[in-house]
Write a protein that holds these residues in place. Structure first.
Motif, PDB file in Angstrom:
ATOM      1  N   GLU A 232       0.820  -1.208   0.000  1.00  0.00           N
ATOM      2  CA  GLU A 232       0.000   0.000   0.000  1.00  0.00           C
ATOM      3  C   GLU A 232       0.858   1.264   0.000  1.00  0.00           C
ATOM      4  O   GLU A 232       0.585   2.228  -0.714  1.00  0.00           O
ATOM      5  CB  GLU A 232      -0.924  -0.001   1.224  1.00  0.00           C
ATOM      6  CG  GLU A 232      -1.877   1.184   1.254  1.00  0.00           C
ATOM      7  CD  GLU A 232      -2.843   1.115   2.433  1.00  0.00           C
ATOM      8  OE1 GLU A 232      -3.564   2.100   2.637  1.00  0.00           O
ATOM      9  OE2 GLU A 232      -2.848   0.076   3.132  1.00  0.00           O
ATOM     10  N   GLU A 236       0.947   4.081  -2.949  1.00  0.00           N
ATOM     11  CA  GLU A 236       0.709   5.511  -2.752  1.00  0.00           C
ATOM     12  C   GLU A 236       1.869   6.344  -3.296  1.00  0.00           C
ATOM     13  O   GLU A 236       1.663   7.430  -3.853  1.00  0.00           O
ATOM     14  CB  GLU A 236       0.505   5.812  -1.273  1.00  0.00           C
ATOM     15  CG  GLU A 236      -0.808   5.295  -0.720  1.00  0.00           C
ATOM     16  CD  GLU A 236      -1.042   5.770   0.701  1.00  0.00           C
ATOM     17  OE1 GLU A 236      -0.270   6.646   1.175  1.00  0.00           O
ATOM     18  OE2 GLU A 236      -1.985   5.280   1.328  1.00  0.00           O
ATOM     19  N   ASP A 239       1.468   6.479  -6.979  1.00  0.00           N
ATOM     20  CA  ASP A 239       0.326   7.340  -7.335  1.00  0.00           C
ATOM     21  C   ASP A 239       0.689   8.818  -7.195  1.00  0.00           C
ATOM     22  O   ASP A 239       0.311   9.643  -8.035  1.00  0.00           O
ATOM     23  CB  ASP A 239      -0.879   7.001  -6.457  1.00  0.00           C
ATOM     24  CG  ASP A 239      -1.467   5.640  -6.787  1.00  0.00           C
ATOM     25  OD1 ASP A 239      -1.177   5.137  -7.903  1.00  0.00           O
ATOM     26  OD2 ASP A 239      -2.183   5.061  -5.934  1.00  0.00           O
ATOM     27  N   LYS A 240       1.395   9.154  -6.108  1.00  0.00           N
ATOM     28  CA  LYS A 240       1.794  10.555  -5.934  1.00  0.00           C
ATOM     29  C   LYS A 240       2.734  11.007  -7.049  1.00  0.00           C
ATOM     30  O   LYS A 240       2.675  12.151  -7.507  1.00  0.00           O
ATOM     31  CB  LYS A 240       2.499  10.724  -4.590  1.00  0.00           C
ATOM     32  CG  LYS A 240       1.575  10.629  -3.383  1.00  0.00           C
ATOM     33  CD  LYS A 240       2.376  10.821  -2.114  1.00  0.00           C
ATOM     34  CE  LYS A 240       1.475  10.692  -0.891  1.00  0.00           C
ATOM     35  NZ  LYS A 240       2.249  10.866   0.369  1.00  0.00           N
ATOM     36  N   SER A 875      -5.241   6.490   6.228  1.00  0.00           N
ATOM     37  CA  SER A 875      -4.257   6.348   5.144  1.00  0.00           C
ATOM     38  C   SER A 875      -2.877   6.766   5.648  1.00  0.00           C
ATOM     39  O   SER A 875      -2.728   7.345   6.722  1.00  0.00           O
ATOM     40  CB  SER A 875      -4.667   7.212   3.957  1.00  0.00           C
ATOM     41  OG  SER A 875      -4.703   8.581   4.335  1.00  0.00           O
TER      42      SER A 875
END
Length: 1268
Positions: A232, A236, A239-240, A875
Motif C-alpha cells: 500500500e 501511494e 500514485d503521488k 491512510s
C-alpha cells in the motif's frame, strides 16, 4: 686667462672614465639631474669593470644560479579550473562561491553528457520518425557502453544519477526498485515507448520473464503482487509520482517493432505517431509529476504556427546525468561489489572518466582523418560520446554532436600545455636571426657567437623566472604557457641587441679593461629604465582582481626581473669573453680557430698622453700608434708628434671640425719598421655630404658624435669595404630616414596620419564587444567546436539557482521567499514553467505536499478512520498529518491532541505555521524523496532522518524532531535566450536587483550558476581594465621621470603609450576580437612592451645637445638599429604562435601581439621623434658661447684661402678649438683584400719622398688636390 672650457674643447683622451653625464656637468651645467645620472652611471661603470675583470667567475656562478631556479619548473602547477581562473578575488561572486562550497562541498550534484542531433542540410526538419530513429540508435549505443576497472564491470545503470530513490520497508520490493530505478535521461525519446530502451537494469521474479522498463507496467505488477505482500505504501508513492503505466502506455515510434507493447496507443493501428504533436509541450520521464522535460530542453530551432502549435524543429538533444565522484563513492561504499578493492573517491572519479572516454578508443579511428594535425591530447579528449556516431550510417542525413565535462577539462588542459615544438622552433628561429644579424665581414666587429649566447641566456632567464614563480606557488595558466615564453623572449632579446650594438661602438682610446664599464655606463640606464618600468607595470597590473590576469602579471614581472639580472650581470661577462676572442683575433662562432683579419683596424689614440696633464689643451695634436702583430714590423712603432694649427684662426660659428690627414704607411723588410709618409701639405677636408651636415657638424653635436665620427672616418679610411657591406640600419637612419622624417612637411603628414589613426581607433573601440565563448577557445576543425556551435545556436540554456543563506528566519519569512521567487521568475531570461506545472521550488513542493496530507487527514477524519486517539485505520498521508497536527514544539509538552481540529498544516494565505515549519520539513524530506529530488533544494544542515510507521503508536513514534534552522537552500531556474554577452549582463543585473529587493525584506539571497561565475566579471571588466591601464601609465610616468629626471620627457612617453593602447583596442574592434580577461592581459602588457620602443629614443634625445631636430636625428641614428632588431626579434618570437592548432591563440595572441609590435615600432621610430623635435625638452647642457653669423665664404673656400675669423664677443681663449683628426693608413695589401684604385694615391706619389724628409711639422697652408 683661460675661462671655463666647453666640452668640445676637450680632447677625447683627456676625458677620464667618468660617465658622460659627469662630463656634461664639467661643461658648465650643474643641474641636479646630471649629478644623479652621473652617480648612477658611475655605479654602472664600476659594475661593468668588475664583471669584466671576473667574467669567468660571474658567468659560471650566474649560470649555476639561474639553472637552479629553472629546476623549479618541476613543481609547476597548471590551473585549468575556470572558477579559479576567472572569478574575481574578493568579489561578491568569490564570496558566494566560497559560501556554497562551505555548505555543500566542492562538487555539483551531477555531471551532464549531451547528444545533439542536427540535419546535415541546414534548416531541415528533424521531427520525423526517421530522424528520431537515428537519434535512438546513437543514444542507445551510448547507454550500453561498459568499462572494466578494478576487476568490476561498470555500465550506465551503475554510475548514472538517479533522482529520489525511495526507502521501502518491504525487502523484496526495495531490492527490485534498486535494480530497476531509472536513470535521469532528458531525451525526446521519452515521449515514446522507445525511451525505455535507454534505461538499463532488470529484476527477476519467479514465474515471470525478466522485468525491464520496456515491459514493465507498474500498475499491473502491483495487482499481481498485491495478494502476496503489503504494497500500500509503495502504491501511494507511485500514485503521488503519477507513474501510471510508465513507458508501456506511450506510443511506439516504430509500431512494427516486435517488442512494441500491446498497451501502446498505436500498437494495433500500426500508424506512425505524429512526432511534432507528441513532442508539443515536452516529454515526461517515468514520473509525470516530477520529471517533465520542457520543449526547450529537447528541441532546438522550433517553428510554430500562429496558434502556437509546434510544426518543425532543427535539432534534438538528449542529456545523460552521471553521479559525481563523491556520490558514486558514497553509493558503493560498504557495498559487497567494492569491499575487496579499497574503494575510494579517487577510484570513483577514475571510473567516471574511463566510462566517458571509452567511446573515443573506437571512434578515433574513423575521425582520425578529420582530426589530423591535432595534438594527441586533443584526440584523447575528443567528445566522450562520439561512439554514438558509430551507430549512424555513413551516408546518413543526420549528424550527431556530443560533449561532456571531461572533454571541456581536457580541452583546457591541452590549451594550457606548453608546446615544446613551438617553443623550440621560436627560440631556434631567434638564434638564427641573432647570429645572422650580428655577424660582420669584419671579424673584429662580428658578434655572431654573442648573439647565440644572448638568446640562450634569455631562454635560461625565462625558464628560471618561471621556475621561481613555481617555487613561489604561483599557478600557471593558458596565458603563461602560450604567451609568456615568446613575449619574454622578445623583450629580453631587445636589451641583448642594445648592449651588443653599444659594445661595438666604444669610443677610441678606451682601455680594454674598461670597455665593459664604458658600455654599461652608456646603455645601462636605458636597459634599467625599460626593465624596471616593465616590472613595475606588471606588478601594478597584478592589482586587477581577476586571478588569471593577476598570475600572468606576477609571472611576467618575475620573468622580466630575471631577464634584467641576466642582461646586466651575465651578458656583460659574455661580451667580455668575446672581447678577449676579438683581441686575440680568433674567428667568430668558431672561436677555437684563429686567423689574421685583414679588416682589423689599427688602434688609434687621440690626445697628448693617457695621463691628460692639462684640461686647457688648445690646438690640434695627433698621436698615431700602429700595431700590426701579423707583420714582421709589428714591434716597431712610429709616433707622429703633436702639431699645432699655428696662427690659424677658427671659422666663426664652427666649434667642431673633422679633418682628414692622408698618411701612407708601408713596411720596409730591410729595416724591419713601419714608415709613415705625410704629404707636405695636408688638406682640411670639409665635412662629407650629409643631409644633416648643417647641424651634425655644428656646435650642437655631442661628445659621442665626435667620437663616433672620428672612429667611423678612421675605419672607412682604413679600408674600403664592399658596397653591400657599407649599408646598415644606422646608415639608413642617418642618411635617409631621419632627414626625410624631420622635414616640416613630413612632420605635418606624420601628425595628421597618427591623428587619423587615433580617431579611427576610437571608432573601432566602440565596436569591441565583451565576452569569451567556448567556441572561441576550441579549435574549429574539431567535433568539440561543432557541438558547442550547435549548442549555442539551438540550446542556449543554463541551469542556475537562487540560493538563500542563513541569518534570517525561514519560518517567518515565507511570504518574502515567495515574493523573491516571483520576482526572479519574471525576469526576461528565465524560462517559465508550463502553465499546467507548478513551480519547481522546494517551498512550493513542501507546501503542496502538506496540503495533500491535510486533505487526506480531513477525509479520514470525516469518515472516522482517524479519531482523536487512533490513526491506524487511516491512510498513510492521513497518519502523517495526524502526527504533525499534534506537535507543539514545546519540549515540556510536545504533544497537544486538541490541535487536531483547531489548526491546519497550511493556513488560508498559503503559509505554513511557523511552529510547524521545521518539524514538517523533517517529515517531508523523509516521506517524499521524489519531490525533494525534483526540487533540488540541497538543504544545509540536512533535516534528520525520520521513519514513519503507521502501526507504531508509541509516544516516541509520535514525536517528530525539528530540523535545524536552514543556512542554505536553493530554487532552481533555467535561463534561455542568452546569446551575446549583453544578454548575460542583462540577466545578471536583473537577478542581482531581485536579490537586493529581497534583502530589504530581510531575506539574504544570491544567484548561483555558470552565467554568474563567468559572465559577472563583465560587469566590471572595463572598469578594471581602465583602472589597470591608468595605474600603469601613472607608474610609467613616475619611473621615467625618476630615471630620466625629466618629467617633460616622461609626459611625452606616456602620451605615446596611451595612444598605442587606444589604437590597439580599436584594432581589436575591427578584427572582431572580444574583450575578456585574456585580451585585457595583452592590453595591459602593451603599456610595458611599448616602453621598449620609446624609452631608448627618448633617452638618446635627452642626453644630446643642439637643436631639437639635431637631437631627434641623433637619437634615431643610434637607436634605430637596436629598436628595429628588437621589434623583429619579438615578431620572430610571436611567429610560432601563428602555427597553433587553436584559432584562439592565433586570433587573440598572435594577431594582437603582432599589431602591438608594429604599433610600437611606428610610434617609437616615427611619432615620438617628431613629437620630440617639436615639443621635446631643452638640452640639459647649454653651450657657453653664441654662434656668430660669420661663416666661411664659398669664394674663399674655392680659392683655397681658409681665412678663419674670431667673434668679437668671445674671449680670446675660445679662438681655437679641439679638432678631431681621422688618419688614413694604407698598409701593404694582403691576399684576398679589396684593392684600392691606383688613382686614389697618385696625387700623393709625387711628394712621397719629399714628405719623408720633412721636419715633422708639415705646413697646412692650403688644400691639396685630392679628397678623401
Amino acid at each position: 686667462m683661460a675661462g671655463p672650457q666647453s666640452l668640445r674643447e676637450l680632447s677625447p683622451d683627456c676625458t677620464s672614465p667618468t660617465p658622460p653625464a659627469a662630463s656634461q656637468i664639467l661643461a658648465g651645467s650643474l643641474k641636479a639631474p646630471l649629478w644623479l645620472r652621473a652617480y648612477f652611471q658611475g655605479l654602472l661603470f664600476s659594475l661593468g669593470c668588475g664583471i669584466q675583470r671576473h667574467c669567468g667567475k660571474v658567468l659560471f656562478l650566474g649560470l649555476l644560479a639561474f639553472g637552479a631556479l629553472a629546476l623549479g619548473l618541476r613543481v609547476a602547477i597548471i590551473e585549468t579550473d575556470l572558477e579559479q581562473l576567472w572569478v574575481e578575488v574578493g568579489s561578491r561572486v568569490s564570496q558566494e562561491l566560497h559560501y556554497t562550497k562551505e555548505k555543500l562541498g566542492e562538487e555539483a550534484a551531477y555531471t551532464s553528457q549531451m547528444l545533439i542531433q542536427t540535419a546535415r542540410q541546414e534548416g531541415k526538419n528533424v521531427l520525423t520518425a526517421e530522424a528520431l530513429g537515428l537519434h535512438l540508435q546513437a543514444a542507445f549505443t551510448a547507454s550500453k557502453v561498459q568499462v572494466s576497472l578494478y576487476g568490476k564491470s561498470w555500465d550506465l545503470n551503475k554510475i548514472c544519477y538517479k533522482s529520489g530513490v525511495p526507502l521501502i520497508e518491504n525487502g523484496m520490493i526495495e531490492r527490485m526498485i534498486e535494480k530497476l530505478f531509472p536513470c535521469v535521461i532528458l531525451t525526446p525519446l521519452d515521449c515514446f515507448w522507445e525511451g525505455a530502451k535507454l534505461q538499463g537494469g532488470s529484476a527477476y521474479l519467479p514465474g515471470r520473464p525478466d522485468i525491464q522498463w520496456t515491459n514493465l507496467d507498474p500498475e499491473q505488477l502491483l495487482e499481481e503482487l498485491g495478494p502476496f505482500t503489503s504494497l500500500e505504501g509503495f502504491r501511494e508513492l507511485l500514485d503521488k509520482a503519477q507513474v501510471g503505466q510508465a513507458y508501456v502506455g506511450r506510443p511506439c515510434l516504430d509500431p512494427d517493432d516486435l517488442q512494441c507493447p500491446p498497451t501502446a496507443p498505436n500498437h494495433h493501428s500500426r500508424q506512425a505517431p505524429n512526432v511534432a504533436q507528441e513532442l508539443s509541450g515536452g516529454c515526461y520521464g517515468f514520473s509525470h509529476k516530477f520529471m517533465h522535460w520542457q520543449e526547450e530542453l529537447l528541441l532546438g530551432g522550433m517553428v510554430r504556427d500562429p496558434r502556437g502549435q509546434l510544426l518543425r524543429a532543427e535539432a534534438l538533444q538528449s542529456t545523460f546525468l552521471l553521479m559525481s565522484p563523491r556520490q558514486l563513492y558514497e553509493h558503493f561504499r560498504g557495498d559487497y561489489q567494492t569491499h575487496d578493492i579499497g574503494w575510494s573517491e579517487e577510484q570513483a572519479g577514475i571510473v567516471l572518466q574511463a566510462w566517458q572516454r571509452r567511446f573515443v578508443e573506437v571512434s578515433v579511428a574513423r575521425h582520425r582523418e578529420g582530426a589530423r594535425g591535432l595534438p594527441s591530447s586533443v584526440l584523447r579528449a575528443t567528445l566522450s560520446l562520439q561512439l554514438a556516431q558509430e551507430a549512424l550510417p555513413e551516408n546518413s542525413s543526420q549528424q550527431i554532436h556530443a560533449f561532456s565535462p571531461t572533454t571541456l577539462e581536457d580541452i583546457l588542459h591541452t590549451f594550457s600545455e606548453v608546446s615544446a615544438a613551438r617553443v623550440a622552433g621560436g627560440y631556434l628561429l631567434m638564434l638564427a636571426y641573432a647570429c645572422v644579424t650580428m655577424l660582420r665581414w669584419d671579424c673584429a666587429q662580428s658578434q655572431g657567437a654573442v648573439g647565440l649566447a644572448g638568446v640562450l641566456l634569455v631562454a635560461l632567464a625565462v625558464a628560471s623566472g618561471l621556475g621561481l614563480c613555481a617555487l613561489l606557488g604561483i599557478a600557471f595558466n593558458a596565458a603563461t604557457t602560450q604567451v609568456l615564453p615568446f613575449l619574454a623572449l622578445g623583450i629580453g632579446v631587445d636589451d641583448i641587441f642594445l648592449l651588443a650594438h653599444s659594445f661595438t661602438k666604444a669610443p677610441p682610446g678606451t682601455p680594454l679593461w674598461e670597455r665593459m664599464g664604458e658600455c654599461l655606463q652608456r646603455t645601462g640606464t636605458s636597459v634599467a629604465l625599460t626593465s624596471i618600468n616593465n616590472m613595475v607595470a606588471f606588478f601594478m597590473a597584478a592589482l586587477v582582481p581577476i586571478p588569471a590576469l593577476r598570475a600572468f602579471s606576477l609571472q611576467a614581472a618575475v620573468v622580466v626581473g630575471c631577464n634584467f639580472a641576466a642582461v646586466m650581470l651575465i651578458f656583460p661577462a659574455i661580451l667580455s669573453l668575446d672581447l678577449c676572442r676579438r683581441h686575440r683575433r680568433r674567428l667568430d662562432v668558431l672561436c677555437c680557430f684563429s686567423r689574421y683579419c685583414p679588416c682589423m683596424p689599427p688602434l688609434l689614440f687621440l690626445g697628448s698622453s693617457p695621463t691628460c696633464p692639462s684640461l686647457a689643451f688648445q690646438g690640434l695634436r695627433l698621436a698615431c700608434i700602429l700595431s700590426a702583430s701579423s707583420s714582421p714590423c709589428s714591434a716597431r712603432v712610429i709616433q707622429i708628434l703633436p702639431q699645432e694649427l699655428g696662427d690659424r684662426t677658427v671659422p666663426v660659428g664652427i666649434a667642431h671640425l673633422t679633418t682628414t690627414v692622408q698618411a701612407f704607411t708601408h713596411c720596409e723588410a730591410s729595416s724591419q719598421h713601419v714608415v709613415t709618409v705625410l704629404p707636405p701639405q695636408a688638406h682640411l677636408v670639409p665635412p662629407p655630404s650629409d643631409p644633416l651636415a648643417s647641424e651634425l657638424f655644428s656646435p650642437r653635436g655631442s661628445t659621442r658624435d665626435l667620437l663616433d665620427q672620428e672612429e667611423g672616418s678612421r675605419q672607412k679610411a682604413a679600408f674600403k669595404s664592399l658596397p653591400c657591406a657599407c649599408w646598415n640600419l644606422a646608415h639608413f637612419a642617418r642618411y635617409w630616414f631621419a632627414p626625410l622624417l624631420l622635414q616640416s612637411h613630413a612632420k605635418a603628414m606624420v601628425l595628421v596620419f597618427f591623428g587619423a589613426l587615433l580617431a579611427l581607433s576610437l571608432y573601432g573601440a566602440t565596436l569591441v564587444q565583451d565576452g569569451l565563448a567556448l567556441t572561441d577557445v576550441v579549435p574549429r576543425s574539431t567535433k568539440e567546436h561543432a557541438f558547442l556551435s550547435a549548442q549555442l545556436r539551438y540550446f542556449s540554456l543554463y541551469e542556475v539557482a537562487l540560493v538563500t543563506q542563513g541569518g534570517f528566519d525561514y519560518a517567518h519569512s515565507q511570504r518574502a521567499l515567495f515574493d523573491l521567487h516571483q520576482r526572479f521568475s519574471s525576469l526576461k531570461a528565465v524560462l517559465p514553467p508550463p502553465a499546467t506545472q507548478a513551480p519547481r521550488t522546494w517551498l512550493h513542493y513542501y507546501r503542496n505536499w502538506l496540503q495533500g496530507i491535510q486533505t487526506a487527514f480531513d477525509q479520514d477524519w470525516a469518515s472516522g478512520r482517524i479519531t482523536r486517539h487512533s490513526y491506524r485505520n487511516g491512510s498513510e498521508d492521513g497518519a502523517l498529518a495526524y502526527k504533525l497536527l499534534i506537535q507543539t514544539g514545546n519540549a515540556q509538552e510536545p504533544l497537544d491532541f486538541s490541535q487536531l481540529t483547531t489548526r491546519k498544516l497550511v493556513d488560508k494565505e498559503g503559509l505554513i505555521p511557523p511552529e510547524l515549519f521545521y518539524m514538517g520539513l523533517t517529515v517531508w524530506v523523509s516521506s517524499d524523496p521524489l519531490g525533494l529530488a525534483a526540487s533540488q533544494a540541497n538543504f544545509y544542515p540536512p533535516p534528520p532522518e525520520w521513519l514513519h510507521d503507521r502501526f507504531d503508536t508509541t509516544g516516541e513514534n509520535l514525536r517528530i524532531p525539528a530540523a535545524q534552522p536552514l543556512e542554505f537552500a536553493q530554487f532552481p531556474f533555467l535561463l534561455h535566450g542568452l546569446q551575446e554577452t549583453a544578454d548575460f549582463v542583462e540577466a545578471i543585473e536583473g537577478a542581482r536587483a531581485a536579490c537586493a529587493e529581497a534583502g530589504q525584506a530581510g531575506v539574504r539571497a544570491y544567484p548561483s550558476g555558470s552565467p554568474f561565475l563567468f559572465w559577472e566579471q563583465y560587469l566590471g571588466l572595463r572598469r578594471c581594465f581602465l583602472l589597470a591601464v591608468c595605474i600603469l601609465l601613472v607608474c610609467t610616468f613616475l619611473v621615467c621621470a625618476l630615471l630620466l629626471l625629466s618629467p617633460w620627457t616622461a609626459v611625452l612617453i606616456v602620451l605615446v603609450l596611451a595612444m598605442m593602447t587606444v589604437e590597439l583596442f580599436g584594432v581589436m574592434g575591427f578584427l572582431g576580437i572580444k574583450l575578456s580577461a585574456i585580451p585585457v592581459v595583452i592590453l595591459v602588457a602593451s603599456v610595458g612592451i611599448g616602453v621598449e620602443f620609446t624609452v631608448h629614443v627618448a633617452l638618446g634625445f635627452l642626453t644630446t645637445q643642439g637643436s631639437r631636430n639635431l637631437r631627434a636625428a641623433y637619437a634615431l641614428e643610434h637607436t634605430f638599429a637596436p629598436v628595429t632588431d628588437g621589434a623583429v626579434s619579438t615578431l620572430l618570437g610571436l611567429l610560432m604562435l601563428a602555427g597553433s592548432n587553436f584559432d584562439f591563440i592565433v586570433r587573440y595572441f598572435f594577431m594582437v601581439l603582432t599589431v602591438l609590435t608594429l604599433l610600437g615600432l611606428l610610434h617609437g621610430l616615427v611619432l615620438l621623434p617628431v613629437l620630440l623635435s617639436i615639443l621635446g625638452p631643452p638640452p640639459e647642457v647649454v653651450q657657453m658661447y653664441k654662434e656668430s653669423p660669420r661663416v666661411l665664404s664659398p669664394t674663399a673656400a674655392q680659392e683655397g684661402r681658409l681665412r678663419w675669423g674670431v667673434s668679437a664677443s668671445l674671449p680670446q681663449s675660445y679662438a681655437r678649438v679641439t679638432t678631431s683628426m681621422t688618419v688614413t693608413f694604407h698598409p701593404p695589401p694582403l691576399p684576398g683584400a679589396y684593392i684600392h684604385s691606383a688613382s686614389d694615391e697618385s696625387a700623393w706619389s709625387s711628394v712621397a719622398t719629399a714628405a719623408a724628409d720633412t721636419s715633422g711639422n708639415p705646413s697646412l697652408r692650403g688644400p691639396s688636390p685630392t679628397a678623401e
